[in-house]
Enzyme design. Sequence first.
Site, short mmCIF file in Angstrom:
data_model
loop_
_atom_site.label_atom_id
_atom_site.label_comp_id
_atom_site.label_asym_id
_atom_site.label_seq_id
_atom_site.Cartn_x
_atom_site.Cartn_y
_atom_site.Cartn_z
N CYS A 63 0.63 -1.45 0.14
CA CYS A 63 0.04 -0.18 0.00
C CYS A 63 1.03 1.23 -0.09
CB CYS A 63 -0.90 -0.01 1.23
SG CYS A 63 -1.73 -1.55 1.22
N SER A 76 -11.12 0.82 4.99
CA SER A 76 -10.89 1.72 3.71
C SER A 76 -11.62 1.23 2.73
CB SER A 76 -9.64 1.92 3.35
OG SER A 76 -8.90 0.90 3.31
N ILE A 119 -12.66 -0.09 -1.63
CA ILE A 119 -11.64 -0.75 -2.66
C ILE A 119 -12.13 0.20 -3.92
CG2 ILE A 119 -11.74 -2.83 -4.24
CD1 ILE A 119 -12.68 -4.34 -1.82
N HIS A 134 -8.96 4.16 -1.70
CA HIS A 134 -7.54 3.60 -1.58
C HIS A 134 -7.36 2.58 -2.69
CE1 HIS A 134 -4.17 1.75 0.16
NE2 HIS A 134 -4.81 0.67 0.83
#
Lengths: 388, 388
Positions: free
Chosen positions: B85, B210, B212, B335
Site C-alpha cells: 500500500c 478503507s 476498494i 484506496h
Amino acid sequence: MRKVSIIGVGQTRYGNLKNETLRDLIAEAGCKAIKEANIKRKEIQAFYLGNYDAVSFIKQNHLAPYGAGAIGLKDIPCIHVEGACSSGALAIREGIIAIGAGLYDIVLVVGAEKMNSLSTEDVTEILAQAGDYETELLAGATFPSIFGMIARRHMYQYGTKREHLAAVAVKNHSNGAKNPDAHIQKKVTFETVMECDRMVADPLTVYDCSLISDGASAVVLCATELVSNFCKKTIEILSIGQASDSFSMHLKDDITTFDATVKAANQAYKIAGLKPSDIDVAEVHDCFTIAEIIAIEDLGFVKKGEGGESSFSGLTSLTGEIPVNPSGGLKSKGHPVGATGVGQIVEIVRQLRDEAGLRQIKGAEIGLAHNFGGSGATAIVTILRRAN
Amino acid sequence: MRKVSIIGVGQTRYGNLKNETLRDLIAEAGCKAIKEANIKRKEIQAFYLGNYDAVSFIKQNHLAPYGAGAIGLKDIPCIHVEGACSSGALAIREGIIAIGAGLYDIVLVVGAEKMNSLSTEDVTEILAQAGDYETELLAGATFPSIFGMIARRHMYQYGTKREHLAAVAVKNHSNGAKNPDAHIQKKVTFETVMECDRMVADPLTVYDCSLISDGASAVVLCATELVSNFCKKTIEILSIGQASDSFSMHLKDDITTFDATVKAANQAYKIAGLKPSDIDVAEVHDCFTIAEIIAIEDLGFVKKGEGGESSFSGLTSLTGEIPVNPSGGLKSKGHPVGATGVGQIVEIVRQLRDEAGLRQIKGAEIGLAHNFGGSGATAIVTILRRAN
C-alpha cells in the site's frame, strides 16, 4: 553522481530447485554476497530487490521487506522494483543511483525468482503479461511466438539462417557446461540442435528458448571512495544506461532491432568514454537465440544484419574476439527472471576478477551486461571495469 | 542530495470506475500533472510508477513502460516500484533520489491501481499477499482480521473505545464529502457508525475499513534550483524518510505501534529540522480507523495511547490543532492501492497552495504525508513546505 563499485557477489545455483522457497533463495544469495564483501549486516543501509512476479508464482507480494527479513536485515529502506526480465538490472540501477546521490554508502541488491512452482503453460502465460495483454496476449501472442516472428523477419531481412541460431545454442550450452551455477551443465552438438523437431514457435525449437529456472543472485554496492575499507578486489561500475521502447509490438518501426538496447548502450558507452571494441566480455539477454544475435548487433559488436554469421563464425566464443555469455546465458545458465540481470553482473564481476574457472576470458578488464524486458520495452546496459 | 520540489499534480477521481482501464487512469492523472506543470512531455527525463498488483487485477505486468506509453512518453527510463500500500510513496521517493543524485532534472511519478475488476473476496486475498503468505494468509489472516486484532489490543492496552474508532470514520467521511475526487462524497453520522452491525472483523465494521477503489494520482518532480523556469506555485519536499519493520506479525514486539512509521517519521523530522507540532496538515494511512489512531501516535502528534481520545475530541478535524486526512483519507477518498501514496502528496500540495476548496486548512504552510504497506513492514513519511 558519486562513483559506485561492487565489493561482493553471491549466487544460488540456478535450476529446478524443488526444495528451496523464494525466501531460501534470497537468503542464500544475499548472505553469500554479504560474506564475500566482508561486511556486517548492520552496515547495509538499503535493500533493493528485483523480482518479476512472485504474486503469480507463489502468491507473495510486498517483496522487499519479505526478502530483507529472510536475509536478517532490519529497519532499513527496502524497495522492490519490477521491469519484467530486466527487473534485476533495474534494481541494481536504483541502488547505484541511491549511492550516487550520497544517500547511502553500502546497498545490497538481490534479484530472485521462483518459477518452477507452476506448469510450463502457466509460466508462459505469466511471462506473456510482460507484453501487452490487451493487444498481444489476448490474441495468443506469447513470447516464443513473438520472438519466432522476430527471427523470421531477421532471416528475411538479413539472410540469417537456422544454422546461425543453432550456433548460439551450441556455444551457450558449451559455456554453461563450465559453470557450476548453471541450470543445464551439458554440451549439445550442432547436429542435435539442427535435427531437433520439438518446435516451440517456428523457427524456434526448444534449443532456441531460455530455461524456466529458480534462482537468486546478489551484489553488494559501495561508494567507490570507500571501497578500500572493505575489499581488495573491487569492480568499478563505469556506467549504467537505461532506455525504453514502445510497449506494444505493433507500434515498433522495425522488429529486428531493439531501440531501447541501442539507446541504453549509447548512454553507457558515452558515460564510460568507451566504444564496443573496448569490451572484453559481455553477458547479453539471450531469452531466445535470435535475441543474442540481435543484441550483438544492437550493442555495436558487429554490423547490423551480421549477428547471425558472426555468431556462427566463433566471434562470440570464449576465445573469440568478443566473448558473449560465458556464463551460459539465459539459454544454459538459466533464466530465473528477476535474478537474471543481477546474475549477469555476478558473472562479469567473476570474469573481471579472474575467478571464472574453466570459462575464464583471459585478461578481461572491461565487461558489459545487457538485460532487457518483455519484447524490448525496457533495456539496461552496464559497463564494469577491474580496479587495479 | 539536490533539493527537489513539486511543480505539478494531477489526479483522476477515485471510485468504482467501470469505464476506465488502468491505461486510461494512468494517462488521465499523468497528463493532468504535465499540463499543470506547464512542461512538454519531452522535458520529462524519467518515469516512476507505483502499482501494487496489476498482475492479479488485470493480468498486466512490466508496468512502467506500459504506463509511460499511455501518457505518450518515449525512450526514457521507466521504473515500476512495489511496496504494497506504500507503492505510491516509494515511487515518489525513488524519483526524488534520482533528481537528488543529479541524474535528472524533471521526473514524472504516477501511482495507479484498478481494483474493481474483481470481487471483494478476491481483492481481500490479493491484498493479504502483502502480508506473510506462509504464516498469515495460509492461516486465514487477511488485513481486516489483522487490524481487528490490533484494534482489540489497543483497546486493551490503552482503553481505546469503539466510539474513538467511529469518530475517525465520521471525520473522514465529513472531509471526503468536501472532496470532488473522493470515492464516497457523503457524510455519515456518529449514530449510524455506532449502530452499524455489518461486522468485518471484530471490532471493525464496514465503517472502519478503507474502500476498494480505482484511481490514479501523479506529481511532477523538479530540481528545486530549476523550478523558477516552470512554475510559480511550487511546493518544496523538505524530507522523505523510509523504514522497514518485521514482515511477519508474529515477529513484532508490540502490535499497537508501527516501528517503521516511528523510524521513518524521525528521519523526516530530523532532515527537515522540524518537530510534530510544526506540521499544519497531515494525510495519514487510515487503511482502517485504528490505523489512523495509531498513526497520529507514531507520528508524534499525540502521546502514545492517546490517539483514540484525541481523535474523538476533534483535535484532528479540519479546524483542529492538527487536521488529519482533510482529503477524506483512505476511508472516504478511497484506496486505489498504488495511487494512495501519490494521492496523499497531491492533497498536501493542494492544501499548501490554498487550492483545497471547502476542505482547505487555513494558512497551512507545512504538511506531512504518511503512507505504509502491509501490516506496517514499509513506511514512508514525507514533509512538504509551501515555497514563498
